[in-house]
Write a protein that holds these residues in place. Structure first.
Motif, PDB file in Angstrom:
ATOM      1  N   ASP A 229       0.865  -1.043   0.221  1.00 35.85           N
ATOM      2  CA  ASP A 229       0.093   0.079   0.069  1.00 35.85           C
ATOM      3  C   ASP A 229       0.846   1.328   0.180  1.00 35.85           C
ATOM      4  O   ASP A 229       1.499   1.816   0.988  1.00 35.85           O
ATOM      5  N   ALA A 230       1.073   1.845  -1.092  1.00 36.81           N
ATOM      6  CA  ALA A 230       1.866   3.043  -1.457  1.00 36.81           C
ATOM      7  C   ALA A 230       1.224   4.205  -0.554  1.00 36.81           C
ATOM      8  O   ALA A 230       1.912   5.064  -0.010  1.00 36.81           O
ATOM      9  N   ALA A 231      -0.261   4.227  -0.348  1.00 29.09           N
ATOM     10  CA  ALA A 231      -0.761   5.471   0.375  1.00 29.09           C
ATOM     11  C   ALA A 231      -0.321   5.381   1.876  1.00 29.09           C
ATOM     12  O   ALA A 231      -0.502   6.566   2.455  1.00 29.09           O
ATOM     13  N   PHE A 232      -0.218   4.270   2.414  1.00 27.40           N
ATOM     14  CA  PHE A 232       0.308   4.141   3.777  1.00 27.40           C
ATOM     15  C   PHE A 232       1.618   4.209   4.044  1.00 27.40           C
ATOM     16  O   PHE A 232       2.247   4.532   5.082  1.00 27.40           O
ATOM     17  N   THR A 233       2.567   3.549   3.138  1.00 31.21           N
ATOM     18  CA  THR A 233       3.937   3.232   3.307  1.00 31.21           C
ATOM     19  C   THR A 233       4.468   4.534   3.306  1.00 31.21           C
ATOM     20  O   THR A 233       5.544   4.855   4.152  1.00 31.21           O
ATOM     21  N   LEU A 234       4.186   5.610   2.477  1.00 31.14           N
ATOM     22  CA  LEU A 234       4.885   6.865   2.532  1.00 31.14           C
ATOM     23  C   LEU A 234       4.779   7.699   3.798  1.00 31.14           C
ATOM     24  O   LEU A 234       5.852   8.183   4.395  1.00 31.14           O
ATOM     25  N   PRO A 235       3.635   7.890   4.442  1.00 34.72           N
ATOM     26  CA  PRO A 235       3.764   8.549   5.884  1.00 34.72           C
ATOM     27  C   PRO A 235       4.482   7.783   6.954  1.00 34.72           C
ATOM     28  O   PRO A 235       5.262   8.323   7.759  1.00 34.72           O
ATOM     29  N   VAL A 236       4.632   6.354   6.966  1.00 33.68           N
ATOM     30  CA  VAL A 236       5.259   5.450   7.926  1.00 33.68           C
ATOM     31  C   VAL A 236       6.811   5.918   7.587  1.00 33.68           C
ATOM     32  O   VAL A 236       7.598   6.266   8.550  1.00 33.68           O
ATOM     33  N   LEU A 237       7.230   6.206   6.187  1.00 32.80           N
ATOM     34  CA  LEU A 237       8.894   6.478   5.795  1.00 32.80           C
ATOM     35  C   LEU A 237       9.002   7.744   6.425  1.00 32.80           C
ATOM     36  O   LEU A 237      10.228   8.087   6.863  1.00 32.80           O
ATOM     37  N   LEU A 238       8.271   8.532   6.483  1.00 32.20           N
ATOM     38  CA  LEU A 238       8.444  10.061   6.695  1.00 32.20           C
ATOM     39  C   LEU A 238       8.440  10.130   8.079  1.00 32.20           C
ATOM     40  O   LEU A 238       9.593  10.784   8.576  1.00 32.20           O
ATOM     41  N   ALA A 239       7.739   9.384   8.949  1.00 40.19           N
ATOM     42  CA  ALA A 239       7.793   9.348  10.403  1.00 40.19           C
ATOM     43  C   ALA A 239       9.250   8.680  11.010  1.00 40.19           C
ATOM     44  O   ALA A 239       9.644   9.053  12.031  1.00 40.19           O
ATOM     45  N   LEU A 240       9.887   7.886  10.226  1.00 40.63           N
ATOM     46  CA  LEU A 240      11.113   7.182  10.473  1.00 40.63           C
ATOM     47  C   LEU A 240      12.331   8.106  10.239  1.00 40.63           C
ATOM     48  O   LEU A 240      13.107   7.825  10.771  1.00 40.63           O
ATOM     49  N   GLY A 241      11.919   9.353   9.409  1.00 42.55           N
ATOM     50  CA  GLY A 241      12.933  10.246   9.266  1.00 42.55           C
ATOM     51  C   GLY A 241      14.297   9.498   8.775  1.00 42.55           C
ATOM     52  O   GLY A 241      14.478   9.094   7.967  1.00 42.55           O
ATOM     53  N   ARG A 242      15.452   9.933   9.611  1.00 39.45           N
ATOM     54  CA  ARG A 242      16.865   9.687   9.303  1.00 39.45           C
ATOM     55  C   ARG A 242      16.993   8.043   8.985  1.00 39.45           C
ATOM     56  O   ARG A 242      18.190   7.706   9.102  1.00 39.45           O
ATOM     57  N   ARG A 243      16.259   7.312   9.748  1.00 38.22           N
ATOM     58  CA  ARG A 243      16.251   5.964   9.943  1.00 38.22           C
ATOM     59  C   ARG A 243      16.378   5.235   8.541  1.00 38.22           C
ATOM     60  O   ARG A 243      16.531   4.202   8.413  1.00 38.22           O
ATOM     61  N   VAL A 244      15.804   6.024   7.437  1.00 41.25           N
ATOM     62  CA  VAL A 244      15.538   5.496   6.208  1.00 41.25           C
ATOM     63  C   VAL A 244      16.297   6.409   5.178  1.00 41.25           C
ATOM     64  O   VAL A 244      16.066   7.748   5.317  1.00 41.25           O
ATOM     65  N   SER A 245      17.326   6.141   4.434  1.00 40.25           N
ATOM     66  CA  SER A 245      17.994   6.892   3.632  1.00 40.25           C
ATOM     67  C   SER A 245      17.084   7.212   2.262  1.00 40.25           C
ATOM     68  O   SER A 245      16.037   6.880   2.048  1.00 40.25           O
TER      69      SER A 245
END
Length: 390
Positions: A138-154
Protein backbone atom coordinates in the motif's frame (compact mmCIF):
# COMPACT_ATOMS: atom_id res chain seq x y z
CA UNK A 1 -4.31 23.51 20.54
CA UNK A 2 -2.90 22.32 17.23
CA UNK A 3 0.03 24.49 16.13
CA UNK A 4 0.29 25.99 12.66
CA UNK A 5 3.07 23.54 11.82
CA UNK A 6 0.95 20.55 12.86
CA UNK A 7 -2.00 21.83 10.86
CA UNK A 8 0.22 22.31 7.81
CA UNK A 9 1.59 18.75 8.09
CA UNK A 10 -1.87 17.28 8.48
CA UNK A 11 -3.18 19.10 5.43
CA UNK A 12 -0.39 17.79 3.18
CA UNK A 13 -1.43 14.86 0.95
CA UNK A 14 1.47 12.72 2.22
CA UNK A 15 0.25 12.85 5.84
CA UNK A 16 -3.34 14.10 5.86
CA UNK A 17 -4.53 11.77 3.09
CA UNK A 18 -3.61 8.51 4.87
CA UNK A 19 -4.93 9.96 8.18
CA UNK A 20 -8.31 10.69 6.58
CA UNK A 21 -8.32 7.24 4.96
CA UNK A 22 -7.66 5.67 8.38
CA UNK A 23 -10.39 7.78 10.04
CA UNK A 24 -12.95 6.84 7.39
CA UNK A 25 -11.95 3.17 7.58
CA UNK A 26 -12.42 3.23 11.37
CA UNK A 27 -15.76 4.99 10.88
CA UNK A 28 -16.89 2.21 8.57
CA UNK A 29 -15.73 -0.44 11.04
CA UNK A 30 -17.53 1.27 13.96
CA UNK A 31 -20.73 1.74 11.96
CA UNK A 32 -20.66 -1.93 10.86
CA UNK A 33 -20.62 -2.93 14.55
CA UNK A 34 -23.08 -0.34 15.85
CA UNK A 35 -26.87 -0.46 16.31
CA UNK A 36 -27.05 1.06 12.79
CA UNK A 37 -25.16 -1.81 11.17
CA UNK A 38 -28.22 -2.74 9.10
CA UNK A 39 -27.88 0.59 7.27
CA UNK A 40 -24.17 -0.04 6.65
CA UNK A 41 -25.00 -3.51 5.30
CA UNK A 42 -27.09 -1.86 2.57
CA UNK A 43 -23.83 -0.76 0.92
CA UNK A 44 -23.15 -4.37 -0.08
CA UNK A 45 -26.63 -5.06 -1.49
CA UNK A 46 -27.45 -4.56 -5.22
CA UNK A 47 -29.41 -1.40 -5.93
CA UNK A 48 -31.80 -3.31 -8.17
CA UNK A 49 -33.07 -3.10 -11.75
CA UNK A 50 -33.56 0.16 -13.64
CA UNK A 51 -36.29 0.02 -16.34
CA UNK A 52 -35.13 1.20 -19.78
CA UNK A 53 -38.47 1.25 -21.59
CA UNK A 54 -40.72 -1.06 -23.58
CA UNK A 55 -39.02 -4.01 -25.18
CA UNK A 56 -35.70 -3.43 -23.37
CA UNK A 57 -34.31 -5.53 -20.56
CA UNK A 58 -33.88 -3.59 -17.31
CA UNK A 59 -30.37 -2.56 -16.30
CA UNK A 60 -29.34 -3.98 -12.94
CA UNK A 61 -27.39 -1.59 -10.76
CA UNK A 62 -24.74 -3.23 -8.57
CA UNK A 63 -24.19 -2.41 -4.91
CA UNK A 64 -22.59 0.81 -3.72
CA UNK A 65 -19.50 -1.15 -2.68
CA UNK A 66 -19.12 -2.62 -6.18
CA UNK A 67 -19.74 0.76 -7.80
CA UNK A 68 -16.90 2.22 -5.75
CA UNK A 69 -14.49 -0.57 -6.75
CA UNK A 70 -15.17 -0.26 -10.49
CA UNK A 71 -15.80 3.50 -10.66
CA UNK A 72 -13.85 5.87 -8.39
CA UNK A 73 -11.05 3.33 -7.94
CA UNK A 74 -10.35 3.70 -11.67
CA UNK A 75 -9.17 7.22 -10.84
CA UNK A 76 -6.89 5.83 -8.13
CA UNK A 77 -5.19 3.51 -10.60
CA UNK A 78 -4.96 6.40 -13.07
CA UNK A 79 -2.95 8.42 -10.55
CA UNK A 80 -0.64 5.43 -9.99
CA UNK A 81 0.07 5.10 -13.71
CA UNK A 82 0.65 8.88 -13.98
CA UNK A 83 3.18 8.78 -11.16
CA UNK A 84 4.97 5.78 -12.65
CA UNK A 85 5.17 7.30 -16.13
CA UNK A 86 6.53 10.54 -14.69
CA UNK A 87 9.26 8.67 -12.83
CA UNK A 88 10.10 6.56 -15.88
CA UNK A 89 10.42 9.54 -18.24
CA UNK A 90 12.11 12.21 -16.14
CA UNK A 91 12.40 11.00 -12.55
CA UNK A 92 14.31 8.58 -10.35
CA UNK A 93 13.57 5.67 -12.69
CA UNK A 94 14.62 7.31 -15.95
CA UNK A 95 17.78 5.17 -16.21
CA UNK A 96 17.46 1.44 -16.85
CA UNK A 97 19.53 0.28 -13.86
CA UNK A 98 17.58 2.59 -11.53
CA UNK A 99 14.32 1.16 -12.82
CA UNK A 100 15.37 -2.50 -12.87
CA UNK A 101 15.95 -3.05 -9.14
CA UNK A 102 12.51 -1.97 -7.80
CA UNK A 103 10.87 -3.71 -10.76
CA UNK A 104 12.56 -7.04 -9.95
CA UNK A 105 11.96 -6.53 -6.22
CA UNK A 106 8.25 -5.98 -6.89
CA UNK A 107 8.14 -9.15 -8.99
CA UNK A 108 9.57 -11.16 -6.09
CA UNK A 109 7.04 -9.50 -3.79
CA UNK A 110 4.23 -10.84 -5.98
CA UNK A 111 5.39 -14.38 -6.73
CA UNK A 112 6.42 -15.53 -3.24
CA UNK A 113 3.35 -14.27 -1.28
CA UNK A 114 1.02 -15.73 -3.91
CA UNK A 115 2.90 -19.04 -3.71
CA UNK A 116 2.76 -19.18 0.08
CA UNK A 117 -0.95 -18.34 0.06
CA UNK A 118 -1.62 -21.03 -2.55
CA UNK A 119 0.37 -23.57 -0.54
CA UNK A 120 -1.59 -22.91 2.66
CA UNK A 121 -4.99 -22.62 0.95
CA UNK A 122 -4.51 -25.61 -1.40
CA UNK A 123 -6.63 -28.10 0.64
CA UNK A 124 -9.71 -25.85 0.31
CA UNK A 125 -10.76 -25.12 -3.31
CA UNK A 126 -13.05 -22.29 -2.15
CA UNK A 127 -10.01 -20.26 -1.05
CA UNK A 128 -7.91 -20.55 -4.21
CA UNK A 129 -9.31 -17.42 -5.88
CA UNK A 130 -7.81 -15.28 -3.10
CA UNK A 131 -4.18 -15.97 -4.07
CA UNK A 132 -3.66 -12.32 -5.14
CA UNK A 133 -4.76 -10.76 -1.83
CA UNK A 134 -1.27 -10.64 -0.21
CA UNK A 135 0.67 -9.48 -3.30
CA UNK A 136 0.16 -5.71 -2.89
CA UNK A 137 2.09 -3.02 -1.01
CA UNK A 138 0.00 0.00 0.00
CA UNK A 139 1.78 3.12 -1.28
CA UNK A 140 -0.79 5.40 0.38
CA UNK A 141 0.17 4.23 3.89
CA UNK A 142 3.82 3.35 3.31
CA UNK A 143 4.89 6.94 2.56
CA UNK A 144 3.80 8.50 5.89
CA UNK A 145 5.47 5.61 7.75
CA UNK A 146 8.72 6.38 5.91
CA UNK A 147 8.38 10.09 6.67
CA UNK A 148 7.83 9.33 10.36
CA UNK A 149 11.01 7.22 10.46
CA UNK A 150 13.03 10.25 9.36
CA UNK A 151 16.79 9.66 9.14
CA UNK A 152 16.36 5.95 9.90
CA UNK A 153 15.66 5.57 6.16
CA UNK A 154 18.01 6.94 3.51
CA UNK A 155 16.76 8.92 0.53
CA UNK A 156 17.85 6.10 -1.76
CA UNK A 157 15.95 3.54 0.30
CA UNK A 158 12.85 5.74 0.35
CA UNK A 159 12.89 6.17 -3.45
CA UNK A 160 13.44 2.42 -3.93
CA UNK A 161 10.50 1.50 -1.70
CA UNK A 162 8.08 3.98 -3.26
CA UNK A 163 9.07 2.86 -6.77
CA UNK A 164 8.60 -0.75 -5.67
CA UNK A 165 5.13 0.08 -4.29
CA UNK A 166 4.13 1.70 -7.58
CA UNK A 167 5.35 -1.28 -9.63
CA UNK A 168 3.57 -3.52 -7.14
CA UNK A 169 0.30 -1.70 -7.72
CA UNK A 170 0.71 -1.85 -11.51
CA UNK A 171 1.34 -5.61 -11.33
CA UNK A 172 -1.76 -5.84 -9.15
CA UNK A 173 -3.78 -4.00 -11.79
CA UNK A 174 -2.76 -6.47 -14.47
CA UNK A 175 -3.58 -9.37 -12.16
CA UNK A 176 -7.04 -7.85 -11.71
CA UNK A 177 -7.47 -7.43 -15.47
CA UNK A 178 -6.34 -10.96 -16.32
CA UNK A 179 -7.75 -13.05 -13.47
CA UNK A 180 -10.71 -11.17 -11.98
CA UNK A 181 -12.70 -10.19 -15.04
CA UNK A 182 -15.82 -11.76 -16.46
CA UNK A 183 -16.56 -13.85 -19.54
CA UNK A 184 -14.81 -12.36 -22.61
CA UNK A 185 -16.96 -10.76 -25.31
CA UNK A 186 -15.39 -10.65 -28.78
CA UNK A 187 -16.90 -7.39 -30.09
CA UNK A 188 -16.19 -5.46 -26.90
CA UNK A 189 -12.64 -6.84 -26.89
CA UNK A 190 -12.19 -5.62 -30.46
CA UNK A 191 -13.46 -2.17 -29.45
CA UNK A 192 -11.02 -2.20 -26.53
CA UNK A 193 -8.07 -2.85 -28.86
CA UNK A 194 -9.15 -0.06 -31.22
CA UNK A 195 -9.53 2.49 -28.41
CA UNK A 196 -6.19 1.58 -26.84
CA UNK A 197 -4.51 1.91 -30.23
CA UNK A 198 -6.11 5.31 -30.88
CA UNK A 199 -5.09 6.75 -27.50
CA UNK A 200 -1.57 5.29 -27.73
CA UNK A 201 -1.16 6.83 -31.18
CA UNK A 202 -2.48 10.17 -29.92
CA UNK A 203 -0.05 10.10 -27.01
CA UNK A 204 2.85 9.26 -29.32
CA UNK A 205 1.88 12.14 -31.66
CA UNK A 206 1.64 14.51 -28.69
CA UNK A 207 -2.10 15.27 -28.81
CA UNK A 208 -2.73 17.61 -25.87
CA UNK A 209 -6.54 17.75 -25.83
CA UNK A 210 -7.65 16.29 -22.49
CA UNK A 211 -11.20 15.85 -23.73
CA UNK A 212 -9.94 13.29 -26.24
CA UNK A 213 -8.35 11.16 -23.50
CA UNK A 214 -11.31 11.69 -21.16
CA UNK A 215 -13.92 10.53 -23.69
CA UNK A 216 -11.64 7.76 -24.95
CA UNK A 217 -11.03 6.59 -21.38
CA UNK A 218 -14.77 6.55 -20.65
CA UNK A 219 -15.51 4.49 -23.76
CA UNK A 220 -12.60 2.20 -22.93
CA UNK A 221 -13.99 1.70 -19.42
CA UNK A 222 -17.31 0.52 -20.90
CA UNK A 223 -15.62 -1.73 -23.46
CA UNK A 224 -13.37 -3.32 -20.84
CA UNK A 225 -16.34 -4.09 -18.61
CA UNK A 226 -18.27 -5.60 -21.51
CA UNK A 227 -15.17 -7.47 -22.71
CA UNK A 228 -14.84 -9.34 -19.43
CA UNK A 229 -11.80 -7.37 -18.21
CA UNK A 230 -11.82 -5.28 -15.07
CA UNK A 231 -12.68 -1.67 -16.06
CA UNK A 232 -10.13 -0.11 -13.69
CA UNK A 233 -7.53 -1.02 -16.33
CA UNK A 234 -8.86 1.98 -18.31
CA UNK A 235 -7.19 4.30 -15.81
CA UNK A 236 -3.81 2.64 -16.39
CA UNK A 237 -4.12 2.90 -20.18
CA UNK A 238 -5.07 6.58 -20.09
CA UNK A 239 -2.24 7.37 -17.65
CA UNK A 240 0.42 5.80 -19.86
CA UNK A 241 -0.97 7.42 -23.03
CA UNK A 242 -0.94 11.01 -21.75
CA UNK A 243 1.99 13.02 -23.21
CA UNK A 244 4.70 14.32 -20.90
CA UNK A 245 6.19 16.96 -23.20
CA UNK A 246 5.74 20.61 -22.17
CA UNK A 247 4.75 23.37 -24.63
CA UNK A 248 4.31 26.82 -23.07
CA UNK A 249 2.95 25.35 -19.85
CA UNK A 250 2.40 22.09 -17.96
CA UNK A 251 2.21 18.84 -19.91
CA UNK A 252 -1.14 17.00 -20.25
CA UNK A 253 0.12 14.45 -17.71
CA UNK A 254 0.94 17.18 -15.18
CA UNK A 255 -2.43 18.89 -15.74
CA UNK A 256 -4.36 15.67 -15.11
CA UNK A 257 -2.23 14.74 -12.11
CA UNK A 258 -2.61 18.20 -10.57
CA UNK A 259 -6.38 18.21 -11.04
CA UNK A 260 -6.99 14.60 -10.05
CA UNK A 261 -4.67 14.05 -7.07
CA UNK A 262 -6.76 16.01 -4.49
CA UNK A 263 -9.95 14.15 -5.47
CA UNK A 264 -8.24 10.77 -5.10
CA UNK A 265 -6.45 11.68 -1.85
CA UNK A 266 -9.34 13.36 -0.07
CA UNK A 267 -12.30 11.64 -1.74
CA UNK A 268 -11.79 8.33 -3.55
CA UNK A 269 -9.52 6.55 -1.05
CA UNK A 270 -11.44 7.64 2.10
CA UNK A 271 -14.70 6.57 0.42
CA UNK A 272 -13.17 3.21 -0.47
CA UNK A 273 -11.92 2.76 3.10
CA UNK A 274 -15.35 3.56 4.54
CA UNK A 275 -17.17 1.17 2.20
CA UNK A 276 -14.76 -1.76 2.31
CA UNK A 277 -13.36 -1.95 5.85
CA UNK A 278 -16.56 -2.55 7.80
CA UNK A 279 -16.33 -6.05 9.31
CA UNK A 280 -19.47 -6.89 11.32
CA UNK A 281 -17.82 -8.67 14.23
CA UNK A 282 -20.98 -8.37 16.32
CA UNK A 283 -22.72 -10.80 13.95
CA UNK A 284 -19.66 -12.99 13.42
CA UNK A 285 -18.80 -15.96 15.60
CA UNK A 286 -15.33 -17.42 15.85
CA UNK A 287 -16.56 -20.67 14.37
CA UNK A 288 -17.83 -18.88 11.25
CA UNK A 289 -14.37 -17.48 10.44
CA UNK A 290 -12.09 -19.36 8.09
CA UNK A 291 -8.84 -19.65 10.04
CA UNK A 292 -7.00 -21.18 7.08
CA UNK A 293 -7.81 -18.12 4.98
CA UNK A 294 -6.74 -15.73 7.76
CA UNK A 295 -3.44 -17.56 8.21
CA UNK A 296 -2.80 -17.69 4.44
CA UNK A 297 -3.26 -13.92 4.11
CA UNK A 298 -1.17 -13.10 7.19
CA UNK A 299 1.69 -15.40 6.17
CA UNK A 300 1.60 -14.04 2.62
CA UNK A 301 1.80 -10.42 3.78
CA UNK A 302 4.30 -10.80 6.64
CA UNK A 303 6.60 -13.61 5.51
CA UNK A 304 5.90 -13.78 1.78
CA UNK A 305 6.41 -10.10 1.00
CA UNK A 306 9.57 -9.87 3.10
CA UNK A 307 11.15 -13.05 1.73
CA UNK A 308 10.14 -12.38 -1.87
CA UNK A 309 11.31 -8.78 -2.03
CA UNK A 310 14.51 -9.24 -0.02
CA UNK A 311 15.40 -12.46 -1.86
CA UNK A 312 14.86 -11.03 -5.32
CA UNK A 313 16.73 -7.84 -4.43
CA UNK A 314 19.68 -9.84 -3.07
CA UNK A 315 19.71 -12.00 -6.21
CA UNK A 316 19.62 -8.98 -8.55
CA UNK A 317 22.51 -7.31 -6.72
CA UNK A 318 24.43 -10.59 -6.45
CA UNK A 319 24.10 -11.06 -10.23
CA UNK A 320 25.28 -7.45 -10.72
CA UNK A 321 22.06 -6.45 -12.46
CA UNK A 322 21.77 -3.53 -10.04
CA UNK A 323 23.35 -2.07 -6.92
CA UNK A 324 22.05 -1.19 -3.46
CA UNK A 325 20.22 2.15 -3.28
CA UNK A 326 22.45 5.06 -2.23
CA UNK A 327 23.40 5.10 1.50
CA UNK A 328 21.26 2.00 2.12
CA UNK A 329 22.67 -0.92 4.10
CA UNK A 330 21.44 -4.49 4.02
CA UNK A 331 19.87 -4.22 7.52
CA UNK A 332 18.01 -1.08 6.41
CA UNK A 333 16.84 -2.82 3.25
CA UNK A 334 15.53 -5.76 5.31
CA UNK A 335 13.52 -3.37 7.49
CA UNK A 336 12.02 -1.75 4.40
CA UNK A 337 11.10 -5.21 3.09
CA UNK A 338 9.22 -5.85 6.36
CA UNK A 339 7.18 -2.67 5.78
CA UNK A 340 6.15 -3.94 2.34
CA UNK A 341 3.69 -6.29 4.02
CA UNK A 342 1.40 -3.31 4.57
CA UNK A 343 -1.17 -4.25 1.95
CA UNK A 344 -4.21 -2.36 3.14
CA UNK A 345 -5.96 -0.62 0.21
CA UNK A 346 -5.15 -2.81 -2.79
CA UNK A 347 -5.36 -6.01 -0.72
CA UNK A 348 -8.90 -5.07 0.33
CA UNK A 349 -9.67 -4.38 -3.32
CA UNK A 350 -8.35 -7.83 -4.29
CA UNK A 351 -10.37 -9.46 -1.51
CA UNK A 352 -13.58 -7.82 -2.72
CA UNK A 353 -12.96 -9.27 -6.19
CA UNK A 354 -11.88 -12.72 -4.99
CA UNK A 355 -14.78 -13.26 -2.58
CA UNK A 356 -17.70 -11.03 -3.67
CA UNK A 357 -20.84 -11.39 -1.57
CA UNK A 358 -19.21 -14.23 0.35
CA UNK A 359 -18.72 -14.97 4.03
CA UNK A 360 -15.04 -15.49 3.22
CA UNK A 361 -14.69 -11.75 2.63
CA UNK A 362 -14.84 -11.06 6.39
CA UNK A 363 -12.08 -13.58 7.11
CA UNK A 364 -9.90 -12.15 4.34
CA UNK A 365 -10.35 -8.62 5.74
CA UNK A 366 -9.34 -9.77 9.22
CA UNK A 367 -6.26 -11.42 7.71
CA UNK A 368 -5.38 -8.18 5.89
CA UNK A 369 -5.73 -6.10 9.08
CA UNK A 370 -3.63 -8.50 11.16
CA UNK A 371 -0.97 -8.98 8.50
CA UNK A 372 -0.64 -5.26 7.73
CA UNK A 373 -0.42 -4.40 11.44
CA UNK A 374 2.25 -7.04 12.06
CA UNK A 375 4.25 -5.88 9.03
CA UNK A 376 4.23 -2.23 10.11
CA UNK A 377 5.05 -3.07 13.73
CA UNK A 378 7.96 -5.37 12.84
CA UNK A 379 9.34 -2.99 10.21
CA UNK A 380 9.06 0.00 12.53
CA UNK A 381 10.76 -1.87 15.40
CA UNK A 382 13.57 -3.12 13.14
CA UNK A 383 14.30 0.28 11.59
CA UNK A 384 14.06 2.11 14.93
CA UNK A 385 16.01 -0.32 17.09
CA UNK A 386 18.42 -2.12 14.76
CA UNK A 387 19.30 0.34 11.99
CA UNK A 388 21.47 3.34 12.75
CA UNK A 389 20.53 6.83 11.54
CA UNK A 390 21.93 7.83 8.16
Amino acid sequence: MMTATCRHRFLTPETGGPCLLLVMALAGFILANSPWRSFYALLAKPLGPVPLGDGLSPFCLPSVAELVTIGPMTLFFLTISLELKKELTAGHLAEFRQCLLPCLSALGGVVVPAGLYALIAAPDPALRSGWAIPVATDAAFTLPVLLALGRRVSEGGRVWLMALAIFDDVLGIFIIALFYGGTPHAMSLFGTVILVGMMACAGWRGVRCLWFYGIGGGLLWICLKEAGLHPTLAGVVVGFCLPTARHDGPSPLERVEHGLAPWVTWGVLPLFGFVMVGVPLADTSLTSLDLRLIVAVVVGLVLGKTAGIFGMTWLAIRCRLASLPARTSWPMLFGLCLLCGLGFTVSLFMASLAFPASGLLISSKIGIFLGSLMAVASGWFWLRCVVKET
